[in-house]
Write an enzyme that holds these catalytic residues in place. Structure first.
Site, PDB file in Angstrom:
ATOM      1  N   GLY A  14     -10.500  -3.818 -13.359  1.00 22.91           N
ATOM      2  CA  GLY A  14     -10.496  -2.575 -12.410  1.00 22.91           C
ATOM      3  C   GLY A  14     -10.147  -1.302 -13.372  1.00 22.91           C
ATOM      4  O   GLY A  14      -9.568  -0.167 -12.726  1.00 22.91           O
ATOM      5  N   ALA A  15     -10.642  -1.167 -14.504  1.00 17.53           N
ATOM      6  CA  ALA A  15     -10.202  -0.235 -15.314  1.00 17.53           C
ATOM      7  C   ALA A  15     -10.884   1.271 -15.070  1.00 17.53           C
ATOM      8  O   ALA A  15      -9.952   2.090 -15.453  1.00 17.53           O
ATOM      9  CB  ALA A  15     -10.577  -0.272 -16.853  1.00 17.53           C
ATOM     10  N   GLN A  18      -8.054   3.993  -9.642  1.00 13.87           N
ATOM     11  CA  GLN A  18      -6.976   4.974  -9.569  1.00 13.87           C
ATOM     12  C   GLN A  18      -5.741   4.130 -10.604  1.00 13.87           C
ATOM     13  O   GLN A  18      -5.385   5.396 -11.466  1.00 13.87           O
ATOM     14  CB  GLN A  18      -6.351   4.837  -8.269  1.00 13.87           C
ATOM     15  CG  GLN A  18      -6.927   5.337  -7.156  1.00 13.87           C
ATOM     16  CD  GLN A  18      -5.654   5.650  -6.100  1.00 13.87           C
ATOM     17  OE1 GLN A  18      -5.301   6.729  -6.389  1.00 13.87           O
ATOM     18  NE2 GLN A  18      -5.403   4.656  -5.589  1.00 13.87           N
ATOM     19  N   ARG A  95      -5.802  -1.717   0.111  1.00 14.61           N
ATOM     20  CA  ARG A  95      -5.836  -1.599   1.594  1.00 14.61           C
ATOM     21  C   ARG A  95      -6.038  -0.261   2.144  1.00 14.61           C
ATOM     22  O   ARG A  95      -5.721   0.902   1.303  1.00 14.61           O
ATOM     23  CB  ARG A  95      -4.696  -2.291   2.392  1.00 14.61           C
ATOM     24  CG  ARG A  95      -3.546  -1.329   1.855  1.00 14.61           C
ATOM     25  CD  ARG A  95      -2.166  -2.209   2.700  1.00 14.61           C
ATOM     26  NE  ARG A  95      -1.077  -1.629   1.982  1.00 14.61           N
ATOM     27  CZ  ARG A  95       0.131  -1.686   2.883  1.00 14.61           C
ATOM     28  NH1 ARG A  95       0.237  -2.060   4.024  1.00 14.61           N
ATOM     29  NH2 ARG A  95       1.511  -1.573   2.286  1.00 14.61           N
ATOM     30  N   ASN A 108     -10.314 -10.077  -1.611  1.00 14.08           N
ATOM     31  CA  ASN A 108     -10.131  -9.925  -3.040  1.00 14.08           C
ATOM     32  C   ASN A 108      -9.766 -11.403  -3.525  1.00 14.08           C
ATOM     33  O   ASN A 108     -10.001 -11.389  -4.902  1.00 14.08           O
ATOM     34  CB  ASN A 108      -8.595  -9.097  -3.184  1.00 14.08           C
ATOM     35  CG  ASN A 108      -9.058  -7.762  -3.074  1.00 14.08           C
ATOM     36  OD1 ASN A 108     -10.217  -7.202  -3.211  1.00 14.08           O
ATOM     37  ND2 ASN A 108      -7.790  -7.114  -2.721  1.00 14.08           N
ATOM     38  N   GLY A 133      -3.417  -6.529  -8.453  1.00 13.97           N
ATOM     39  CA  GLY A 133      -4.301  -6.385  -7.284  1.00 13.97           C
ATOM     40  C   GLY A 133      -3.624  -7.197  -6.037  1.00 13.97           C
ATOM     41  O   GLY A 133      -3.219  -8.592  -6.241  1.00 13.97           O
ATOM     42  N   ASP A 162       8.620  -2.158  -6.178  1.00 11.71           N
ATOM     43  CA  ASP A 162       9.490  -2.411  -4.838  1.00 11.71           C
ATOM     44  C   ASP A 162      10.842  -2.045  -5.458  1.00 11.71           C
ATOM     45  O   ASP A 162      11.542  -1.404  -4.651  1.00 11.71           O
ATOM     46  CB  ASP A 162       9.265  -3.677  -4.249  1.00 11.71           C
ATOM     47  CG  ASP A 162       7.960  -3.893  -3.986  1.00 11.71           C
ATOM     48  OD1 ASP A 162       7.222  -3.362  -3.262  1.00 11.71           O
ATOM     49  OD2 ASP A 162       7.140  -4.898  -4.533  1.00 11.71           O
ATOM     50  N   ARG A 165      11.482   1.465  -6.142  1.00 14.29           N
ATOM     51  CA  ARG A 165      11.685   2.238  -4.938  1.00 14.29           C
ATOM     52  C   ARG A 165      13.116   1.912  -4.348  1.00 14.29           C
ATOM     53  O   ARG A 165      13.744   3.126  -3.893  1.00 14.29           O
ATOM     54  CB  ARG A 165      10.608   1.590  -4.183  1.00 14.29           C
ATOM     55  CG  ARG A 165       9.130   2.148  -4.234  1.00 14.29           C
ATOM     56  CD  ARG A 165       7.721   1.258  -3.507  1.00 14.29           C
ATOM     57  NE  ARG A 165       6.791   1.854  -3.832  1.00 14.29           N
ATOM     58  CZ  ARG A 165       5.731   1.423  -3.387  1.00 14.29           C
ATOM     59  NH1 ARG A 165       5.710   0.274  -2.566  1.00 14.29           N
ATOM     60  NH2 ARG A 165       4.640   1.968  -3.469  1.00 14.29           N
ATOM     61  N   HIS A 190       5.223  -9.315  -2.284  1.00 17.96           N
ATOM     62  CA  HIS A 190       5.018  -7.765  -2.575  1.00 17.96           C
ATOM     63  C   HIS A 190       4.444  -7.605  -1.037  1.00 17.96           C
ATOM     64  O   HIS A 190       3.188  -7.594  -1.093  1.00 17.96           O
ATOM     65  CB  HIS A 190       4.254  -7.599  -3.613  1.00 17.96           C
ATOM     66  CG  HIS A 190       3.844  -5.962  -3.526  1.00 17.96           C
ATOM     67  ND1 HIS A 190       4.712  -5.014  -3.579  1.00 17.96           N
ATOM     68  CD2 HIS A 190       2.629  -5.391  -3.562  1.00 17.96           C
ATOM     69  CE1 HIS A 190       3.801  -3.816  -3.670  1.00 17.96           C
ATOM     70  NE2 HIS A 190       2.847  -4.279  -3.672  1.00 17.96           N
TER      71      HIS A 190
HETATM   72  P1  NAD Z   1      -9.086   1.509  -7.025  1.00 17.95           P
HETATM   73  O1  NAD Z   1     -10.221   1.013  -5.757  1.00 17.95           O
HETATM   74  O2  NAD Z   1      -8.800   2.994  -6.968  1.00 17.95           O
HETATM   75  O3  NAD Z   1      -9.681   0.690  -8.162  1.00 17.95           O
HETATM   76  C1  NAD Z   1      -9.961  -0.730  -8.304  1.00 17.95           C
HETATM   77  C2  NAD Z   1     -10.882  -1.055  -9.330  1.00 17.95           C
HETATM   78  O4  NAD Z   1     -11.221  -2.312  -9.355  1.00 17.95           O
HETATM   79  C3  NAD Z   1     -12.217  -0.233  -9.111  1.00 17.95           C
HETATM   80  O5  NAD Z   1     -12.717   0.702  -9.783  1.00 17.95           O
HETATM   81  C4  NAD Z   1     -13.221  -1.619  -8.764  1.00 17.95           C
HETATM   82  O6  NAD Z   1     -14.511  -1.164  -9.152  1.00 17.95           O
HETATM   83  C5  NAD Z   1     -12.614  -2.452  -9.681  1.00 17.95           C
HETATM   84  N1  NAD Z   1     -13.080  -3.761  -9.216  1.00 17.95           N
HETATM   85  C6  NAD Z   1     -13.212  -4.363  -8.158  1.00 17.95           C
HETATM   86  N2  NAD Z   1     -13.432  -5.620  -8.061  1.00 17.95           N
HETATM   87  C7  NAD Z   1     -13.416  -6.015  -9.438  1.00 17.95           C
HETATM   88  C8  NAD Z   1     -13.481  -7.089 -10.106  1.00 17.95           C
HETATM   89  N3  NAD Z   1     -14.256  -8.295  -9.462  1.00 17.95           N
HETATM   90  N4  NAD Z   1     -13.452  -7.257 -11.440  1.00 17.95           N
HETATM   91  C9  NAD Z   1     -13.065  -6.056 -12.046  1.00 17.95           C
HETATM   92  N5  NAD Z   1     -12.904  -5.055 -11.422  1.00 17.95           N
HETATM   93  C10 NAD Z   1     -13.183  -4.977 -10.084  1.00 17.95           C
HETATM   94  O7  NAD Z   1      -7.964   0.537  -6.397  1.00 17.95           O
HETATM   95  P2  NAD Z   1      -6.285   0.985  -7.203  1.00 17.95           P
HETATM   96  O8  NAD Z   1      -5.828   2.063  -6.369  1.00 17.95           O
HETATM   97  O9  NAD Z   1      -6.490   1.070  -8.611  1.00 17.95           O
HETATM   98  O10 NAD Z   1      -5.580  -0.364  -6.872  1.00 17.95           O
HETATM   99  C11 NAD Z   1      -6.129  -1.599  -7.262  1.00 17.95           C
HETATM  100  C12 NAD Z   1      -5.387  -2.686  -6.727  1.00 17.95           C
HETATM  101  O11 NAD Z   1      -3.821  -2.745  -6.837  1.00 17.95           O
HETATM  102  C13 NAD Z   1      -5.362  -2.822  -5.100  1.00 17.95           C
HETATM  103  O12 NAD Z   1      -5.692  -4.240  -4.877  1.00 17.95           O
HETATM  104  C14 NAD Z   1      -4.358  -2.401  -4.624  1.00 17.95           C
HETATM  105  O13 NAD Z   1      -3.800  -2.740  -3.184  1.00 17.95           O
HETATM  106  C15 NAD Z   1      -3.222  -2.802  -5.774  1.00 17.95           C
HETATM  107  N6  NAD Z   1      -1.776  -2.267  -6.032  1.00 17.95           N
HETATM  108  C16 NAD Z   1      -0.652  -3.345  -6.221  1.00 17.95           C
HETATM  109  C17 NAD Z   1       0.562  -2.692  -6.429  1.00 17.95           C
HETATM  110  C18 NAD Z   1       1.660  -3.523  -6.594  1.00 17.95           C
HETATM  111  O14 NAD Z   1       2.761  -2.908  -6.701  1.00 17.95           O
HETATM  112  N7  NAD Z   1       1.425  -4.801  -6.798  1.00 17.95           N
HETATM  113  C19 NAD Z   1       0.716  -1.207  -6.413  1.00 17.95           C
HETATM  114  C20 NAD Z   1      -0.365  -0.429  -6.261  1.00 17.95           C
HETATM  115  C21 NAD Z   1      -1.744  -0.871  -5.895  1.00 17.95           C
HETATM  116  C1  LMR Z   2       2.023  -0.325  -2.981  1.00 15.12           C
HETATM  117  O1  LMR Z   2       3.015  -1.080  -2.870  1.00 15.12           O
HETATM  118  O2  LMR Z   2       1.905   0.767  -2.991  1.00 15.12           O
HETATM  119  C2  LMR Z   2       0.738  -1.143  -3.132  1.00 15.12           C
HETATM  120  O3  LMR Z   2       0.866  -2.421  -3.159  1.00 15.12           O
HETATM  121  C3  LMR Z   2      -0.385  -0.404  -2.351  1.00 15.12           C
HETATM  122  C4  LMR Z   2      -0.112  -0.988  -0.931  1.00 15.12           C
HETATM  123  O4  LMR Z   2      -1.273  -1.404  -0.425  1.00 15.12           O
HETATM  124  O5  LMR Z   2       0.917  -0.901  -0.321  1.00 15.12           O
END
Ligand code: NAD
Ligand code: LMR
Length: 330
Positions: A14-15, A18, A95, A108, A133, A162, A165, A190
């Protein structure tokens, strides 16, 4: 002087997203693996995002990072994980307002089985995997089930955001620098059932409930704020947390690679071996200590009936998630 070390390969999925945008530059500058460790970035994206990824690559090149020894972009899992030592699994759909993270399971979950298989088949023998993810604990469970040859202690899901935070909320309330807060463990998922364990945390070496003598706030607003922080950010920004998530990725990896300071622990979700009565095999947020090469769950922490109830609730949610994706497990 240029580093003479052999480059390490780091995969980011997902490089072009964001988090990717906030993370890649920090990895390439040496913040993930250290100031003398060259890295090769292996960047996985889906086809529709490849053009955007090329733009990110141009920017990486334009930084002329001394430690960046190569960049591979691909939508092929084999190429993405070939020889990799760190697989940072970010790629997946975030989400939207009004959703719980587990609502993403059906969207996912399917991504992580094939990635687990590709890691087992192509990654370096020292590979470690951090799943970001969402829902990250259960996605990690799925990936791991497809990579049985990769040992249990190589799998992590991210509960560090977390922890960070929670530390800031406690420091603000106590009116102290965040560096005064220690032993801030996040238990379980999480998700909005996680338990930020203020009972075993310390401020300036003293138990948190002694420094912040407001049990109602600790049991109420503090926990809810940490549990709901991701949702609050989505509401405010219209997009889920990215820079703080990328920062937590860096913190997570550093905390695995560096010995944990005395009197502290870090929050990571790891494969349960039954510690604290959590069913074996769940990817569960625990207090962890690292000796620089091995991570271990901190054992023997006391839990009040209140804490036990919270830990049971988050365990129950992870069991529900596991049941919901049983067909995705190998
Ligand atoms: P985003 O939509 O900006 O980027 C995700 C990227 O993943 C996109 O560029 C998309 O094209 C790519 N993608 C989708 N399916 C894919 C696949 N099968 N293989 C490779 N790439 C793929 O999302 P983001 O804001 O970067 O967030 C990514 C994930 O991280 C989300 O699921 C988000 O909920 C999660 N997240 C987790 C935490 C945590 O604390 N664990 C914190 C923030 C976000
Ligand atoms: C977060 O904790 O900010 C991420 O897991 C994104 C979300 O869906 O809350």
């Amino acid at each position: 002087m240029a580093s003479t070390k052999t480059p390490m390969h780091v995969t980011v999925t997902g490089a072009a997203g964001q988090i990717g945008y906030a993370l890649l530059f920090r990895i390439a500058s040496g913040q993930l693996l250290g100031p003398d460790q060259p890295v090769v970035l292996r960047l996985l994206e889906i086809e529709p995002a490849m053009a955007a990824l090329e733009g990110v690559v141009m920017e990486l090149e334009d930084c002329a990072f001394p430690l960046l020894a190569g960049i591979e972009t691909t939508s092929d899992l084999k190429v993405a994980f070939e020889g990799t030592s760190w697989a940072l699994l970010v790629g997946s759909v975030p989400r939207k307002a009004g959703m719980e993270r587990k609502d993403l399971l059906t969207v996912n979950g399917g991504i992580f089985g094939p990635q687990g298989e590709a890691i087992a088949a192509h990654a370096a023998s020292d590979v470690r995997v951090l799943v970001v993810g969402n829902p990250c604990n259960t996605n990690c469970l799925i990936a791991r089930s497809h990579a049985k040859d990769v040992p249990d202690d190589r799998w992590f899901a991210m509960t560090r955001l977390d922890q960070n935070r929670a530390e800031t909320q406690l420091a603000k309330r106590a009116g102290v620098p965040v560096t005064e807060v220690a032993q801030m463990a996040i238990w379980g998922n999480h998700s909005s059932t996680q338990f930020p364990d203020f009972e075993n945390a310390t401020i300036g070496g003293r138990p948190v409930p002694e420094v912040i003598a407001d049990e109602a706030w600790l049991r109420g607003e503090f926990i809810t704020t940490v549990q709901q922080r991701g949702a609050e950010i989505i509401k405010a920004r219209g997009a889920s947390s990215a820079a703080s998530a990328a920062n937590a990725v860096i913190d997570s990896v550093r905390s695995i690679l560096e010995p944990t300071p005395a009197g502290d622990c870090v929050s990571l979700s790891v494969v349960s071996h039954g510690e604290y009565g959590v069913p074996e095999g769940l990817v569960f947020g625990y207090p962890i200590r690292s000796d620089g090469s091995r991570c271990q769950v901190v054992e023997g922490l006391p839990h009040s009936p209140f804490a036990q109830e919270k830990i049971q609730a988050t365990t129950a949610e992870l069991l529900e998630e596991r049941a919901a994706i049983a067909d995705l497990l190998a």
